[in-house]
Design a protein around this motif. Structure first.
Motif, PDB file in Angstrom:
ATOM      1  N   LEU A   3     -41.029  19.121 -54.737  1.00 38.41           N
ATOM      2  CA  LEU A   3     -41.414  19.289 -53.340  1.00 38.41           C
ATOM      3  C   LEU A   3     -42.532  20.316 -53.287  1.00 38.41           C
ATOM      4  N   GLN A   4     -43.681  19.886 -52.804  1.00 34.91           N
ATOM      5  CA  GLN A   4     -44.847  20.765 -52.716  1.00 34.91           C
ATOM      6  C   GLN A   4     -45.005  21.233 -51.279  1.00 34.91           C
ATOM      7  N   VAL A   5     -44.985  22.543 -51.118  1.00 35.76           N
ATOM      8  CA  VAL A   5     -45.019  23.149 -49.790  1.00 35.76           C
ATOM      9  C   VAL A   5     -46.370  23.802 -49.554  1.00 35.76           C
ATOM     10  N   SER A   6     -46.852  23.695 -48.345  1.00 36.30           N
ATOM     11  CA  SER A   6     -48.057  24.421 -47.954  1.00 36.30           C
ATOM     12  C   SER A   6     -47.867  24.966 -46.544  1.00 36.30           C
ATOM     13  N   GLY A   7     -48.644  25.967 -46.240  1.00 39.29           N
ATOM     14  CA  GLY A   7     -48.537  26.652 -44.956  1.00 39.29           C
ATOM     15  C   GLY A   7     -47.911  28.012 -45.156  1.00 39.29           C
ATOM     16  N   GLY A   8     -47.479  28.605 -44.086  1.00 45.30           N
ATOM     17  CA  GLY A   8     -46.924  29.941 -44.159  1.00 45.30           C
ATOM     18  C   GLY A   8     -48.006  30.983 -44.006  1.00 45.30           C
ATOM     19  N   GLY A   9     -47.585  32.240 -43.926  1.00 36.91           N
ATOM     20  CA  GLY A   9     -48.525  33.335 -43.798  1.00 36.91           C
ATOM     21  C   GLY A   9     -48.136  34.280 -42.687  1.00 36.91           C
ATOM     22  N   LEU A  10     -49.120  35.062 -42.290  1.00 35.62           N
ATOM     23  CA  LEU A  10     -48.911  36.074 -41.257  1.00 35.62           C
ATOM     24  C   LEU A  10     -49.433  35.556 -39.922  1.00 35.62           C
ATOM     25  N   VAL A  11     -48.624  35.698 -38.890  1.00 35.91           N
ATOM     26  CA  VAL A  11     -49.026  35.268 -37.554  1.00 35.91           C
ATOM     27  C   VAL A  11     -48.501  36.274 -36.542  1.00 35.91           C
ATOM     28  N   GLN A  12     -49.231  36.444 -35.462  1.00 33.45           N
ATOM     29  CA  GLN A  12     -48.810  37.377 -34.418  1.00 33.45           C
ATOM     30  C   GLN A  12     -47.724  36.752 -33.548  1.00 33.45           C
ATOM     31  N   PRO A  13     -46.903  37.570 -32.952  1.00 37.69           N
ATOM     32  CA  PRO A  13     -45.895  37.033 -32.021  1.00 37.69           C
ATOM     33  C   PRO A  13     -46.554  36.174 -30.949  1.00 37.69           C
ATOM     34  N   GLY A  14     -45.906  35.047 -30.680  1.00 37.09           N
ATOM     35  CA  GLY A  14     -46.464  34.100 -29.729  1.00 37.09           C
ATOM     36  C   GLY A  14     -47.394  33.084 -30.363  1.00 37.09           C
ATOM     37  N   GLY A  15     -47.711  33.290 -31.612  1.00 36.79           N
ATOM     38  CA  GLY A  15     -48.639  32.395 -32.298  1.00 36.79           C
ATOM     39  C   GLY A  15     -47.958  31.160 -32.850  1.00 36.79           C
ATOM     40  N   SER A  16     -48.753  30.358 -33.559  1.00 36.26           N
ATOM     41  CA  SER A  16     -48.265  29.089 -34.096  1.00 36.26           C
ATOM     42  C   SER A  16     -48.573  28.991 -35.579  1.00 36.26           C
ATOM     43  N   LEU A  17     -47.781  28.152 -36.218  1.00 33.25           N
ATOM     44  CA  LEU A  17     -47.957  27.924 -37.649  1.00 33.25           C
ATOM     45  C   LEU A  17     -47.455  26.529 -37.969  1.00 33.25           C
ATOM     46  N   ARG A  18     -48.052  25.921 -38.971  1.00 31.26           N
ATOM     47  CA  ARG A  18     -47.635  24.570 -39.371  1.00 31.26           C
ATOM     48  C   ARG A  18     -47.338  24.570 -40.859  1.00 31.26           C
ATOM     49  N   LEU A  19     -46.151  24.119 -41.192  1.00 36.99           N
ATOM     50  CA  LEU A  19     -45.747  23.979 -42.587  1.00 36.99           C
ATOM     51  C   LEU A  19     -45.705  22.499 -42.946  1.00 36.99           C
ATOM     52  N   SER A  20     -46.032  22.197 -44.187  1.00 35.36           N
ATOM     53  CA  SER A  20     -45.916  20.819 -44.648  1.00 35.36           C
ATOM     54  C   SER A  20     -45.235  20.793 -46.011  1.00 35.36           C
ATOM     55  N   CYS A  21     -44.611  19.678 -46.298  1.00 39.92           N
ATOM     56  CA  CYS A  21     -43.884  19.518 -47.556  1.00 39.92           C
ATOM     57  C   CYS A  21     -43.976  18.063 -47.975  1.00 39.92           C
ATOM     58  N   THR A  22     -44.380  17.835 -49.215  1.00 36.68           N
ATOM     59  CA  THR A  22     -44.489  16.482 -49.747  1.00 36.68           C
ATOM     60  C   THR A  22     -43.696  16.360 -51.036  1.00 36.68           C
ATOM     61  N   ALA A  23     -42.898  15.324 -51.104  1.00 43.19           N
ATOM     62  CA  ALA A  23     -42.106  15.055 -52.300  1.00 43.19           C
ATOM     63  C   ALA A  23     -42.837  14.080 -53.202  1.00 43.19           C
ATOM     64  N   SER A  24     -42.677  14.291 -54.491  1.00 45.95           N
ATOM     65  CA  SER A  24     -43.285  13.382 -55.468  1.00 45.95           C
ATOM     66  C   SER A  24     -42.355  13.256 -56.663  1.00 45.95           C
ATOM     67  N   GLY A  25     -42.572  12.196 -57.434  1.00 46.93           N
ATOM     68  CA  GLY A  25     -41.738  11.976 -58.612  1.00 46.93           C
ATOM     69  C   GLY A  25     -41.026  10.636 -58.510  1.00 46.93           C
ATOM     70  N   THR A  26     -39.900  10.545 -59.193  1.00 46.22           N
ATOM     71  CA  THR A  26     -39.115   9.310 -59.204  1.00 46.22           C
ATOM     72  C   THR A  26     -38.253   9.269 -57.945  1.00 46.22           C
ATOM     73  N   ILE A  27     -38.712   8.495 -56.967  1.00 49.23           N
ATOM     74  CA  ILE A  27     -38.055   8.447 -55.667  1.00 49.23           C
ATOM     75  C   ILE A  27     -37.820   6.999 -55.270  1.00 49.23           C
ATOM     76  N   PHE A  28     -36.556   6.659 -55.003  1.00 44.92           N
ATOM     77  CA  PHE A  28     -36.266   5.352 -54.420  1.00 44.92           C
ATOM     78  C   PHE A  28     -36.378   5.459 -52.904  1.00 44.92           C
ATOM     79  N   ASP A  29     -35.715   6.436 -52.350  1.00 45.07           N
ATOM     80  CA  ASP A  29     -35.933   6.758 -50.945  1.00 45.07           C
ATOM     81  C   ASP A  29     -35.438   8.172 -50.664  1.00 45.07           C
ATOM     82  N   ILE A  30     -35.845   8.671 -49.514  1.00 52.95           N
ATOM     83  CA  ILE A  30     -35.423   9.990 -49.034  1.00 52.95           C
ATOM     84  C   ILE A  30     -34.736   9.781 -47.700  1.00 52.95           C
ATOM     85  N   THR A  31     -33.487  10.168 -47.608  1.00 54.01           N
ATOM     86  CA  THR A  31     -32.736   9.913 -46.381  1.00 54.01           C
ATOM     87  C   THR A  31     -32.858  11.039 -45.377  1.00 54.01           C
ATOM     88  N   ASN A  32     -33.231  12.215 -45.865  1.00 53.90           N
ATOM     89  CA  ASN A  32     -33.243  13.377 -44.984  1.00 53.90           C
ATOM     90  C   ASN A  32     -34.177  14.427 -45.569  1.00 53.90           C
TER      91      ASN A  32
END
Length: 120
Positions: A3-32
């Motif tokens: 699972l490769q994650v990107s995003g995160g960091g420092l943000v001020q209160p009230g601000g916004s942030l977007r995280l993403s995560c991508t799975a790779s490898g031997t996958i038949f399906d991902i249920t959750n």
């Protein structure tokens, strides 16, 4: 499976942030897929999850502020975090329940944590 994650960091209160995560490898399906977080001195807790049927589940503390979405074909999940508060500060972990074969029941996989710091 990784699972490769990107995003995160420092943000001020009230601000916004977007995280993403991508799975790779031997996958038949991902249920959750989803996100958990762990603040200093606290246990890991659920933030939000989404099923391959697009059903979502949120922790009460983030409802109305965070939105989880996913692309099952791309094995990717995003977490849009708005109106961030200092108490959202934590290491955020991506999670996926992966079936590697059609007969398998699946197992959980975790990505590396990404630090989200909400501070002025």
């Amino acid at each position: 499976v990784q699972l490769q994650v990107s995003g995160g960091g420092l943000v001020q209160p009230g601000g916004s942030l977007r995280l993403s995560c991508t799975a790779s490898g031997t996958i038949f399906d991902i249920t959750n897929m989803g996100w958990y977080r762990q603040a200093p001195g606290k246990e890991r807790e659920l933030v939000a999850t989404v099923t391959n049927a697009a059903r979502t589940n949120y922790a009460d503390s983030v409802k109305g502020r965070f939105t989880i979405s996913g692309d099952s074909a791309k094995y990717t999940v995003w977490l849009q975090s708005n109106s961030l508060k200092p108490e959202d500060t934590a290491v955020y972990f991506c999670y996926a329940w992966v079936r590697e074969t059609v007969r398998g029941l699946g197992r959980p996989y975790w990505g590396q944590g990404t630090l989200v710091t909400v501070s002025s």
